[in-house]
Design an enzyme around this catalytic site. Structure first.
Site, PDB file in Angstrom:
ATOM      1  N   ASP A 110      -0.339 -37.872   3.164  1.00  0.00           N
ATOM      2  CA  ASP A 110       0.588 -37.273   4.236  1.00  0.00           C
ATOM      3  C   ASP A 110      -0.285 -36.952   5.723  1.00  0.00           C
ATOM      4  O   ASP A 110      -1.400 -36.664   5.519  1.00  0.00           O
ATOM      5  CB  ASP A 110       0.943 -35.889   4.052  1.00  0.00           C
ATOM      6  N   ASP A 157       4.635 -37.085   8.863  1.00  0.00           N
ATOM      7  CA  ASP A 157       5.376 -35.908   9.161  1.00  0.00           C
ATOM      8  C   ASP A 157       5.797 -35.702  10.491  1.00  0.00           C
ATOM      9  O   ASP A 157       5.258 -35.774  11.770  1.00  0.00           O
ATOM     10  CB  ASP A 157       4.215 -34.825   8.894  1.00  0.00           C
ATOM     11  N   GLU A 172       8.842 -39.581   9.076  1.00  0.00           N
ATOM     12  CA  GLU A 172       9.604 -38.746   8.892  1.00  0.00           C
ATOM     13  C   GLU A 172      10.274 -38.301  10.377  1.00  0.00           C
ATOM     14  O   GLU A 172       9.600 -37.982  11.167  1.00  0.00           O
ATOM     15  CB  GLU A 172       9.116 -37.410   8.283  1.00  0.00           C
ATOM     16  N   HIS A 194      10.219 -32.179  -0.833  1.00  0.00           N
ATOM     17  CA  HIS A 194       9.760 -30.691  -0.968  1.00  0.00           C
ATOM     18  C   HIS A 194      10.430 -29.385   0.115  1.00  0.00           C
ATOM     19  O   HIS A 194       9.954 -28.446   0.251  1.00  0.00           O
ATOM     20  CB  HIS A 194       8.232 -30.618  -0.780  1.00  0.00           C
ATOM     21  N   ASP A 195      11.305 -30.345   0.972  1.00  0.00           N
ATOM     22  CA  ASP A 195      11.870 -29.509   2.009  1.00  0.00           C
ATOM     23  C   ASP A 195      13.309 -29.307   1.527  1.00  0.00           C
ATOM     24  O   ASP A 195      14.084 -28.746   2.416  1.00  0.00           O
ATOM     25  CB  ASP A 195      11.884 -30.088   3.336  1.00  0.00           C
TER      26      ASP A 195
HETATM   27  O1  ISL Z   1      14.339 -28.621  11.071  1.00  0.00           O
HETATM   28  C1  ISL Z   1      14.606 -29.486  10.444  1.00  0.00           C
HETATM   29  C2  ISL Z   1      15.732 -30.505  10.604  1.00  0.00           C
HETATM   30  O2  ISL Z   1      16.789 -29.789  10.759  1.00  0.00           O
HETATM   31  C3  ISL Z   1      13.603 -30.060   9.391  1.00  0.00           C
HETATM   32  O3  ISL Z   1      14.131 -31.166   8.947  1.00  0.00           O
HETATM   33  C4  ISL Z   1      12.185 -30.429   9.769  1.00  0.00           C
HETATM   34  O4  ISL Z   1      12.230 -30.981  11.176  1.00  0.00           O
HETATM   35  C5  ISL Z   1      11.401 -31.264   8.819  1.00  0.00           C
HETATM   36  O5  ISL Z   1      11.844 -30.802   7.758  1.00  0.00           O
HETATM   37  C6  ISL Z   1      10.081 -31.620   9.238  1.00  0.00           C
HETATM   38  O6  ISL Z   1       9.458 -31.339   7.969  1.00  0.00           O
HETATM   39  C7  ISL Z   1       8.037 -31.380   8.073  1.00  0.00           C
HETATM   40  O7  ISL Z   1       7.302 -30.866   9.113  1.00  0.00           O
HETATM   41  C8  ISL Z   1       7.204 -29.512   8.759  1.00  0.00           C
HETATM   42  C9  ISL Z   1       6.717 -29.091   7.324  1.00  0.00           C
HETATM   43  O8  ISL Z   1       7.161 -27.665   6.975  1.00  0.00           O
HETATM   44  C10 ISL Z   1       7.728 -29.779   6.197  1.00  0.00           C
HETATM   45  O9  ISL Z   1       7.393 -29.481   4.703  1.00  0.00           O
HETATM   46  C11 ISL Z   1       7.430 -31.081   6.672  1.00  0.00           C
HETATM   47  O10 ISL Z   1       8.326 -32.015   5.433  1.00  0.00           O
HETATM   48  C12 ISL Z   1       6.176 -28.951   9.753  1.00  0.00           C
HETATM   49  O11 ISL Z   1       5.227 -29.908   9.378  1.00  0.00           O
END
Ligand code: ISL
Ligand code: CA
Length: 557
Positions: free
Chosen positions: A100, A202, A259, A329-330
């Site tokens: 990551d 990320d 992402e 994981h989100d």
């Molecule tokens: O808020 C969002 C969209 O509506 C989320 O999708 C967010 O932008 C996205 O989940 C980003 O995630 C990643 O970065 C974050 C971290 O907490 C997450 O676990 C990671 O996957 C900050 O680093």
């Protein structure tokens, strides 16, 4: 022009949420040696690429997505020697490792930030995004952060605000600073030289910011205090990614997945169009919004199949290459969100596996989905661990929502649903650890665990193995074209994959009852490739009857 190697197209990615995967030293936290112990398990499943969530030095405000040192391993996960050993052993078994890369922001404990905040004229001053207060001393704009509250935090040392799109302990890096970019590229080289095979990047759509910040339009939206959408896909996003490609990515044989929240199909294609030389694929978010409502993500709303189908189809059609995921994981657990985690848990988990595996693109499996792990029924907010859950609950309290309703809404979507320990067996703590785990084990582990699935030839795990095997060995599934069919059906998502004059028909039923489906290739005949029901007949008839949550694939003709 960059070319996608076959190992990438044949890749099946498995996401490991490290702290919840396997605990080797019994301190309640998953670790690198825990992963080494399970490499054979992963190889047997059939996946060939492992993506690890961040394992670097971090104060863990956001479970490691707040990195304090990109080149040091957080001791709770092990040592650099453990990582080297993991890479070596994984490679011996034919498994690739993806790390990551979290470079939209660092932790506020990163050395760069500690120096940046000291003064306006040191080497690191410009590594982050600093702005003067408005005349009345308030924040430069009304932008809100993803985890709640303003996206600006005041720093008394500099008498300025810094931008943080996520928690205030996650200051955003300034990608317009060339020296900072070079430092990131060096870090990437450090890891590729160690032998890793790729990066999951990320929040990458956020790295380039507007030159001048101005207030975001205030829109009726209870999800955030204000808007942060305006900040994705800034003016230099593609310039910087192409630069990264030239400086680092093009020099190695890597797989890259960006992402990209708040990115539409047209913009998404810019990231992955091979002629532009940026990334291999992106995680799009449109289909993650199918059950958003009045309160955004944390609303008590169910998805409509027509929305899910429409969103998936847009991306399947619009992108040169996709990443196929339904959870990570989100997100909540896929069987609870898109299937039926009670009566048809096994069948619906298997049908979803087919959807992930047989669309065009690289399939992503999130740990535990291969045994149909479910959401958790958290009894109180105190059982949750995610800062986003706490912030959301607090916001709901401020909005005057009852405690009971707030808990129901947060429960349904909390990221913690997907973060409980992997359920390995029916022993203490599901075999994850001998010690109390950092987040509670889902109480259903005696029913749902790996050991049980390995003993049963009809289990979800065994079905995943079959689907993965087919996906890896079948040229049509690997690289064939995609076309949606039966676009108006109320119960199914169906599509055709095609290569040369060969076709594969894939039908996924989301109905909890028996349904009828008219074969669009009437009279052509065909042969069953896979179904999650033994009752499925080997030949392809003109009328097909599907069992609840049945998934089927046929070779047509
Ligand atoms: O808020 C969002 C969209 O509506 C989320 O999708 C967010 O932008 C996205 O989940 C980003 O995630 C990643 O970065 C974050 C971290 O907490 C997450 O676990 C990671 O996957 C900050 O680093
Ligand atoms: Ca441990």
């Amino acid at each position: 022009m960059m070319r996608m190697n076959s190992w990438k197209k044949e890749g099946i990615v498995y996401e490991i949420y490290v702290q919840s995967f396997n605990d080797s030293n019994n301190d309640g936290i998953g670790d690198i040696r825990g992963i080494i112990q399970k490499l054979d398990y992963l190889k047997d499943l059939g996946v060939n690429i492992l993506w690890l969530t961040p394992i670097f030095e971090s104060p863990l405000v956001d479970n490691g997505y707040d990195i304090a040192d990109y080149r040091k391993i957080n001791p709770q996960y092990g040592t650099m020697d453990d990582v080297d050993e993991m890479i070596e052993k994984a490679h011996e078994k034919g498994l690739k490792i993806v790390m990551d890369l979290v470079v939209n922001h660092t932790s506020d404990k990163h050395e760069w930030f500690e120096k940046s905040k000291q003064s306006r004229d040191n080497e690191y001053s410009d590594y982050y995004i600093w702005r003067d207060p408005k005349e009345d001393g308030s924040a430069p704009t009304n932008h809100g952060s993803a985890f709640g509250g303003s996206a600006w935090e005041y720093c008394p040392e500099r008498k300025q605000y810094y931008l943080h799109l996520f928690a205030k302990e996650q200051p955003d890096l300034n990608w317009d600073n060339e020296q900072m970019r070079k430092a990131i590229y060096d870090t990437m080289r450090f890891w590729t030289e160690k032998g890793i095979d790729g990066f999951r990047m990320d929040s990458i759509s956020f790295i380039s910011k507007p030159k001048e910040f101005s207030d975001a339009p205030v829109v009726e939206n209870k999800e955030y205090g204000a808007y942060y959408y305006g900040i994705s896909n800034g003016r230099n996003i593609h310039k910087y990614l192409h630069e990264m490609y030239e400086q680092v990515l093009s020099k190695y044989d890597l797989i890259t997945i960006g992402e990209t929240p708040h990115t539409d199909v047209e913009e998404g294609e810019k990231y992955v169009d091979p002629s532009r030389e940026e990334l291999d694929m992106v995680f799009q978010f449109e289909h993650m919004h199918v059950d958003y409502g009045e309160y955004g993500r944390y609303s008590d709303v169910s998805f409509k199949l027509s929305d899910l189908r429409h969103d998936l189809d847009q991306w399947q059609k619009g992108l040169s290459w996709n990443s196929n995921y339904l959870g990570n994981h989100d997100q909540p657990r896929i069987v609870s969100r898109f299937g039926d985690d009670r009566k048809y848990r096994e069948k619906s988990a298997e049908m979803l596996a087919m959807l992930i595996m047989f669309q065009r693109g690289t399939p992503f499996i999130y740990q535990g989905d291969e045994i149909g792990m479910t959401n958790v029924d958290f009894k109180s907010i105190n059982e949750m661990r995610d800062l986003e859950a706490y912030n959301t609950y607090e916001r709901f309290m401020k909005l005057g929502i009852s405690k009971e309703r707030a808990l129901t809404m947060v429960n349904r979507k909390t990221r913690d649903n997907g973060r409980t320990p992997m359920q390995w067996n029916s022993k203490q703590n599901a075999g994850f650890s001998n010690a109390e785990s950092w987040i509670e084990v889902n109480p259903n582990y005696k029913e749902i665990n790996v050991e049980k699935d390995l003993e049963n030839k009809d289990s979800i795990y065994r079905f995943y193995q079959k689907a993965i095997d087919l996906r890896k060995s079948n040229e049509i599934l690997i690289d064939g074209a995609y076309a949606l069919i039966a676009a108006d059906d109320s119960d199914i998502i169906a599509f055709v994959r095609e290569s040369g004059n060969q076709k594969i028909l894939v039908i996924c039923s989301f109905a909890d009852k028996k349904i009828k489906f008219n074969n669009p290739f009437k009279g052509k005949g065909g042969k069953l490739l896979l179904s999650n029901y033994e009752t499925a007949k080997p030949e392809l008839n003109d009328v097909i009857y599907l069992q609840p949550y049945e998934g089927r694939a046929y070779i047509v003709g």
